[in-house]
Design an enzyme around this catalytic site. Structure first.
Site, short mmCIF file in Angstrom:
data_model
loop_
_atom_site.label_atom_id
_atom_site.label_comp_id
_atom_site.label_asym_id
_atom_site.label_seq_id
_atom_site.Cartn_x
_atom_site.Cartn_y
_atom_site.Cartn_z
N LYS A 139 19.50 -13.22 14.85
CA LYS A 139 18.30 -13.98 14.55
C LYS A 139 17.77 -13.56 13.18
CE LYS A 139 13.57 -14.91 15.97
NZ LYS A 139 12.40 -14.34 16.67
N GLY A 192 2.83 -13.86 17.83
CA GLY A 192 1.90 -13.00 18.55
C GLY A 192 0.51 -13.57 18.75
N ALA A 217 7.76 -18.10 18.94
CA ALA A 217 6.46 -17.62 18.43
C ALA A 217 5.31 -18.53 18.84
CB ALA A 217 6.48 -17.47 16.92
N GLY A 218 4.25 -17.89 19.35
CA GLY A 218 3.00 -18.58 19.63
C GLY A 218 2.81 -19.07 21.04
N ASN A 227 7.69 -13.15 23.78
CA ASN A 227 7.54 -11.70 23.80
C ASN A 227 6.10 -11.29 24.10
OD1 ASN A 227 8.42 -8.96 21.48
ND2 ASN A 227 7.67 -8.93 23.55
N THR A 228 5.19 -11.54 23.15
CA THR A 228 3.84 -11.00 23.26
C THR A 228 3.10 -11.46 24.50
OG1 THR A 228 3.73 -10.96 20.84
CG2 THR A 228 1.66 -10.70 22.03
#
EC number: 2.8.1.10
Length: 256
Positions: A99, A160, A186-187, A208-209
């Protein structure tokens, strides 16, 4: 019905990819990832500890034979940096599916698309299977694909942030024009965000976050697993056409 996610000739039964950062410790990381059902995990190269065998490493907890490691170039700011990092990763760890993240600045971590495109061209030319983190710009996404990307990873919102999908229309355009998998990266903040992405036809979601920073990460991992499955099934089923009038569930024939 078999419905695998295929990336560069590899088949995965789960369409959820999870990150390995921001957890309290490695034990929590493992429990959440197991609960998510994910088969692919993204790792910052510094976390896999490819040079110091004496120091504790993610590989001690997540078996690379069980999971597909997707090394990323987090906090690289030039194509040259990203290429050097991944060349080292392949030399030492044998990783070929990678990635690419090339940031433009440190506050919002938006990708530098000029440097990202440059990195994709170089890495693809060197035999890497490249999955680039990118803006939700259909034109740039197409150029990345034409430059050799094996999947496109447009952001939903800043990394995040948990703000959810900010431009659903663009995502749908990217899905429609792409001949490689589109994975929202993301997001994503909630399971409902994951459902929306999958219902829009995206091939997968990277999270992830929103798992790692949930009050109960393992429970959130389970929720995201089911959300991705539900969204995918909803997309395959085909939603009803919306209409501007009511339609009763049962007809009025036979009513006295």
């Amino acid at each position: 019905m078999l419905d695998h996610l295929e990336i560069a000739g590899r088949n995965f039964s789960s369409r959820l990819i999870v990150g390995t950062g921001k957890y309290k410790n490695f034990d929590e990381t493992v429990k959440a990832i197991e609960a998510s059902g994910a088969e692919v995990v993204t790792v910052a190269l510094k976390r896999v500890n490819i040079t110091d065998n004496k120091r504790e490493s993610l590989q001690d907890y997540l078996d690379p034979k069980k999971y597909t490691y997707l090394p990323n170039t987090a906090f690289c700011f030039t194509a040259g940096e990203a290429v050097r990092h991944l060349a080292l990763a392949r030399e030492i760890g044998g990783w070929n599916l990678v990635k690419v993240e090339v940031f433009s600045e440190k506050e919002f971590l938006y990708p530098d698309m000029r440097e990202t495109l440059k990195a994709v061209k170089i890495l693809a030319g060197e035999g890497f299977h490249v999955m680039p983190y990118c803006n939700d710009d259909p034109i740039m996404c197409k150029r990345l694909e034409e430059s050799g990307a094996v999947a496109i990873m447009p952001l939903a919102a800043p990394i995040g942030s948990g703000l959810g999908i900010q431009n659903l229309f663009n995502l749908k355009v990217i899905v429609k024009q792409s001949s490689v998998p589109v994975i929202v990266d993301a997001g994503v903040g909630t399971p409902s965000d994951a459902v929306i992405a999958m219902e829009a036809g995206c091939d997968g979601v990277l999270i992830n976050t929103s798992i790692a920073k949930a009050r109960f990460p393992v429970q959130m991992a389970k929720a995201m697993k089911h959300a991705v499955r539900a969204g995918r099934l909803g997309y395959l089923a085909g939603r009803m056409l919306p209409q501007q009038f009511a339609s009763p569930s049962s007809n009025s024939s036979g009513i006295v």
